[in-house]
Design a protein around this motif. Structure first.
Motif, PDB file in Angstrom:
ATOM      1  N   GLY A 132       0.804  -1.207   0.000  1.00 56.16           N
ATOM      2  CA  GLY A 132       0.000   0.000   0.000  1.00 56.16           C
ATOM      3  C   GLY A 132       0.838   1.258   0.000  1.00 56.16           C
ATOM      4  N   GLU A 165      -4.175   0.237   1.570  1.00 57.48           N
ATOM      5  CA  GLU A 165      -3.832  -0.832   0.632  1.00 57.48           C
ATOM      6  C   GLU A 165      -4.017  -0.404  -0.815  1.00 57.48           C
ATOM      7  OE1 GLU A 165      -6.270  -4.349   0.852  1.00 57.48           O
ATOM      8  OE2 GLU A 165      -8.084  -3.172   1.045  1.00 57.48           O
ATOM      9  N   ASN A 166      -3.226  -1.015  -1.686  1.00 59.96           N
ATOM     10  CA  ASN A 166      -3.330  -0.762  -3.123  1.00 59.96           C
ATOM     11  C   ASN A 166      -4.473  -1.611  -3.662  1.00 59.96           C
ATOM     12  OD1 ASN A 166      -1.113   0.910  -3.021  1.00 59.96           O
ATOM     13  ND2 ASN A 166       0.315  -0.667  -3.643  1.00 59.96           N
ATOM     14  N   SER A 167      -5.622  -0.999  -3.809  1.00 58.39           N
ATOM     15  CA  SER A 167      -6.791  -1.700  -4.309  1.00 58.39           C
ATOM     16  C   SER A 167      -7.656  -0.700  -5.052  1.00 58.39           C
ATOM     17  CB  SER A 167      -7.576  -2.309  -3.146  1.00 58.39           C
ATOM     18  OG  SER A 167      -8.789  -2.840  -3.586  1.00 58.39           O
ATOM     19  N   ASP A 168      -8.169  -1.115  -6.186  1.00 59.61           N
ATOM     20  CA  ASP A 168      -9.015  -0.219  -6.964  1.00 59.61           C
ATOM     21  C   ASP A 168     -10.380  -0.025  -6.321  1.00 59.61           C
ATOM     22  OD1 ASP A 168      -7.035   0.092  -8.826  1.00 59.61           O
ATOM     23  OD2 ASP A 168      -7.781  -1.500 -10.127  1.00 59.61           O
ATOM     24  N   GLU A 169     -10.875  -1.067  -5.689  1.00 66.74           N
ATOM     25  CA  GLU A 169     -12.223  -1.019  -5.140  1.00 66.74           C
ATOM     26  C   GLU A 169     -12.185  -1.130  -3.624  1.00 66.74           C
ATOM     27  OE1 GLU A 169     -16.475  -3.310  -5.744  1.00 66.74           O
ATOM     28  OE2 GLU A 169     -14.763  -3.878  -6.915  1.00 66.74           O
ATOM     29  N   TYR A 170     -12.685  -0.127  -2.931  1.00 72.86           N
ATOM     30  CA  TYR A 170     -12.807  -0.093  -1.476  1.00 72.86           C
ATOM     31  C   TYR A 170     -11.500  -0.395  -0.742  1.00 72.86           C
ATOM     32  CZ  TYR A 170     -17.586  -0.637  -3.119  1.00 72.86           C
ATOM     33  OH  TYR A 170     -18.760  -0.498  -3.799  1.00 72.86           O
ATOM     34  N   PRO A 171     -10.469   0.403  -0.922  1.00 71.65           N
ATOM     35  CA  PRO A 171      -9.205   0.139  -0.224  1.00 71.65           C
ATOM     36  C   PRO A 171      -9.347   0.384   1.281  1.00 71.65           C
ATOM     37  CG  PRO A 171      -9.111   2.233  -1.362  1.00 71.65           C
ATOM     38  CD  PRO A 171     -10.415   1.585  -1.750  1.00 71.65           C
TER      39      PRO A 171
END
Length: 114
Positions: free
Chosen positions: A7, A35-41
């Motif tokens: 992240g 965190e590295n996340s496109d949806e709902y980090p």
């Protein structure tokens, strides 16, 4: 059980320090990582605690807001008066890429012929 997280650092606390009753020096910081996340980090606060000769790892911590990191941590729980408190304890953190500093202007001047 160890967990891993990739992240971006969103916060770094001031260093806290002290001495135990047995005379051992300790230092700690809290590092917030999204965190590295496109949806709902998700974002978590990880406690980085070191004692004795290992306090050098706190002093040497170079992470700053915006840095991409890889973290390993463990989760623990403590009970006090019938209530439970979770802790996320940072074991290792590696800076993958540093944040780009914004200079407030454009950098075109270095490419100009004059």
């Amino acid at each position: 059980m160890k967990f891993a997280l990739n992240g971006t650092i969103t916060q770094v606390s001031e260093v806290k320090s002290g001495t135990t009753q047995k005379g051992k020096d300790w230092k700690s910081i809290t590092v917030c990582v999204k965190e590295n996340s496109d949806e709902y980090p998700n974002e978590v606060a990880l406690d980085y605690f070191k004692m004795d000769e290992n306090v050098k790892f706190i002093d040497g911590f170079k992470g700053k807001i915006g840095d991409s990191v890889e973290c390993e941590f463990t989760a623990s729980v403590r009970e006090h008066n019938g209530r439970y408190y979770n802790s996320l304890n940072l074991w290792s953190i590696n800076i993958v890429s540093e944040a780009v500093a914004s200079g407030g202007g454009n950098d075109l001047g270095s490419d100009l012929p004059f």
